[in-house]
Enzyme design. Structure first.
Site, mmCIF file in Angstrom:
data_model
loop_
_atom_site.group_PDB
_atom_site.id
_atom_site.type_symbol
_atom_site.label_atom_id
_atom_site.label_comp_id
_atom_site.label_asym_id
_atom_site.label_seq_id
_atom_site.Cartn_x
_atom_site.Cartn_y
_atom_site.Cartn_z
ATOM 1 N N TYR A 31 -9.966 6.843 -12.319
ATOM 2 C CA TYR A 31 -9.337 7.452 -11.139
ATOM 3 C C TYR A 31 -9.750 8.923 -11.038
ATOM 4 O O TYR A 31 -10.858 9.282 -11.444
ATOM 5 C CB TYR A 31 -7.809 7.302 -11.195
ATOM 6 C CG TYR A 31 -7.339 5.871 -11.335
ATOM 7 C CD1 TYR A 31 -7.617 4.935 -10.356
ATOM 8 C CD2 TYR A 31 -6.615 5.459 -12.442
ATOM 9 C CE1 TYR A 31 -7.175 3.623 -10.469
ATOM 10 C CE2 TYR A 31 -6.174 4.145 -12.557
ATOM 11 C CZ TYR A 31 -6.465 3.238 -11.580
ATOM 12 O OH TYR A 31 -6.046 1.947 -11.688
ATOM 13 N N TYR A 75 -9.237 -9.795 -2.654
ATOM 14 C CA TYR A 75 -9.055 -8.565 -3.437
ATOM 15 C C TYR A 75 -7.781 -8.646 -4.291
ATOM 16 O O TYR A 75 -7.803 -8.372 -5.500
ATOM 17 C CB TYR A 75 -9.006 -7.364 -2.477
ATOM 18 C CG TYR A 75 -8.561 -6.077 -3.133
ATOM 19 C CD1 TYR A 75 -9.467 -5.287 -3.833
ATOM 20 C CD2 TYR A 75 -7.235 -5.656 -3.059
ATOM 21 C CE1 TYR A 75 -9.057 -4.108 -4.449
ATOM 22 C CE2 TYR A 75 -6.823 -4.479 -3.669
ATOM 23 C CZ TYR A 75 -7.733 -3.714 -4.357
ATOM 24 O OH TYR A 75 -7.323 -2.551 -4.979
ATOM 25 N N VAL A 131 -3.781 -0.358 -12.919
ATOM 26 C CA VAL A 131 -2.369 0.004 -12.930
ATOM 27 C C VAL A 131 -1.482 -1.037 -13.644
ATOM 28 O O VAL A 131 -0.295 -0.816 -13.812
ATOM 29 C CB VAL A 131 -1.806 0.305 -11.517
ATOM 30 C CG1 VAL A 131 -2.455 1.523 -10.910
ATOM 31 C CG2 VAL A 131 -1.929 -0.903 -10.591
ATOM 32 N N SER A 140 -7.126 -2.927 -11.172
ATOM 33 C CA SER A 140 -8.388 -2.307 -10.742
ATOM 34 C C SER A 140 -9.584 -2.598 -11.641
ATOM 35 O O SER A 140 -10.718 -2.331 -11.243
ATOM 36 C CB SER A 140 -8.226 -0.794 -10.677
ATOM 37 O OG SER A 140 -8.067 -0.406 -9.349
ATOM 38 N N LYS A 167 -12.324 -4.494 -10.272
ATOM 39 C CA LYS A 167 -13.352 -3.871 -9.418
ATOM 40 C C LYS A 167 -14.707 -3.857 -10.129
ATOM 41 O O LYS A 167 -15.759 -3.873 -9.477
ATOM 42 C CB LYS A 167 -12.929 -2.447 -9.027
ATOM 43 C CG LYS A 167 -11.682 -2.421 -8.111
ATOM 44 C CD LYS A 167 -11.221 -1.013 -7.825
ATOM 45 C CE LYS A 167 -10.202 -0.894 -6.708
ATOM 46 N NZ LYS A 167 -8.812 -1.015 -7.057
#
Ligand code: GLU
Length: 303
Positions: free
Chosen positions: A238, A186, A256, A61, A64
């Site tokens: 998160y 992605y 993760v 992540s 991102k």
């Protein structure tokens, strides 16, 4: 600095047994959860690494942040935030409940729905090769490559992200017919193999508002960096972002794969690798390490 980092690693190490690797992507479940490394690059040229700081792991992540920065550069603020909001969701990163029930738009770019939407804006104007080159530059790490095993493992367990992406398509957030290439880009971005040092490098560029520390070149627009750091601060950890902001107070993004990217404005970039995760998906040892460093070095954004 080095002694403090070693001390922080020992503090973090005690919590490793309380967490687990992210086995929902089988290849990540096979990673040795006892690994732990920290890297710090400061604006005055100090570079220190302790523990497993040069071990490669997948960025997950944290990509991102890169995707958001590239999208802001290439598509502009209006396009990026037209259908993706900037509010913490309070839900798990891969949740689609509120997306369907209480909001038509993804809550923010740091959760899967927001990142998938933003990735879809990039597919017509760029490709993975270009995103990889930009990632290498931003992380000051030419050795970043795609981890094929993790990429295939995630593509074989893609149902949840596929469900999110098609829900976004049904709401006209992802353009009709673009889901397959969006998922592919992605997952490729999530499967970039980085180190704690790469994350420290990226953190330093963000800490310097987009200026490369070696070449002096502007690699990201100052306003883009400001937006990215703000969203990292409010949404980067998160549904543990609020508590993290109180106790650590450093804009950060976790993945993760066990990585954490942290940015201490005008002072340093910090990269952490610790694949044992807490129940929210954050590196459990990384969280303890950052709490310790923040306290000892006075790194909290409001201190
Ligand atoms: N590739 C992972 C997923 O989409 C990234 C999740 C994460 O690191 O939060 O499930």
């Amino acid at each position: 600095m080095r002694e403090l980092m070693k001390q922080a690693i020992e503090i973090g190490r005690k919590s490793i047994r309380l967490g687990e690797t992210a086995s929902y992507i089988p290849e990540l479940g096979r990673v040795n959860k006892n690994q732990l490394g920290i890297s710090i690059f400061t604006t005055d040229g100090v570079r220190e690494s302790v523990g497993d700081a040069d071990v490669r792991f997948t960025i997950q992540s944290i990509s991102k942040v890169i995707t958001l920065a590239i999208a802001l550069e290439k598509c502009g603020f209006h396009k990026v935030f037209e259908k993706v909001h900037m509010e913490p969701s309070g839900d798990a990163f891969n949740s689609l409940v509120k997306l369907d029930l209480s909001s038509n738009y993804p809550f923010n770019p740091m959760i899967n729905s927001g990142a998938l939407a933003i990735t879809s804006y990039l597919t017509p104007i760029t490709d993975f090769e270009e995103m990889l080159l930009i990632s290498r530059k931003l992380c000051m790490d030419e050795a970043i490559t795609l981890n094929e095993d993790v990429y295939h493992s995630e593509m074989n367990h893609i149902s949840r992200n596929k469900a999110i992406a098609y829900l976004l398509e049904s709401k006209d957030i992802i353009a009709l017919g673009c889901v397959p290439e969006t998922l592919d880009l992605y997952v490729r971005m999530c499967s970039l193999s980085v180190t704690a040092q790469s994350l420290a490098g990226f953190g330093l560029i963000l800490a310097q508002d987009g200026i490369h520390p070696v070449t002096g070149e502007r690699v990201l627009n100052e306003n883009v960096v400001k937006i990215v750091k703000t969203i990292m601060f409010t949404c980067g950890m998160y549904d543990g972002s609020g508590e993290f902001a109180v106790h650590v107070g450093i804009p950060s993004k976790s993945g993760v794969g066990g990585g954490i990217l942290s940015v201490v404005n005008q002072r340093m970039g910090i990269g952490i690798f610790g694949p044992s995760l807490d129940s929210k998906g954050n590196s459990i040892a990384g969280n303890h390490i950052l709490r310790h460093l923040s306290k000892e070095l006075n790194l909290h954004i409001f201190s």
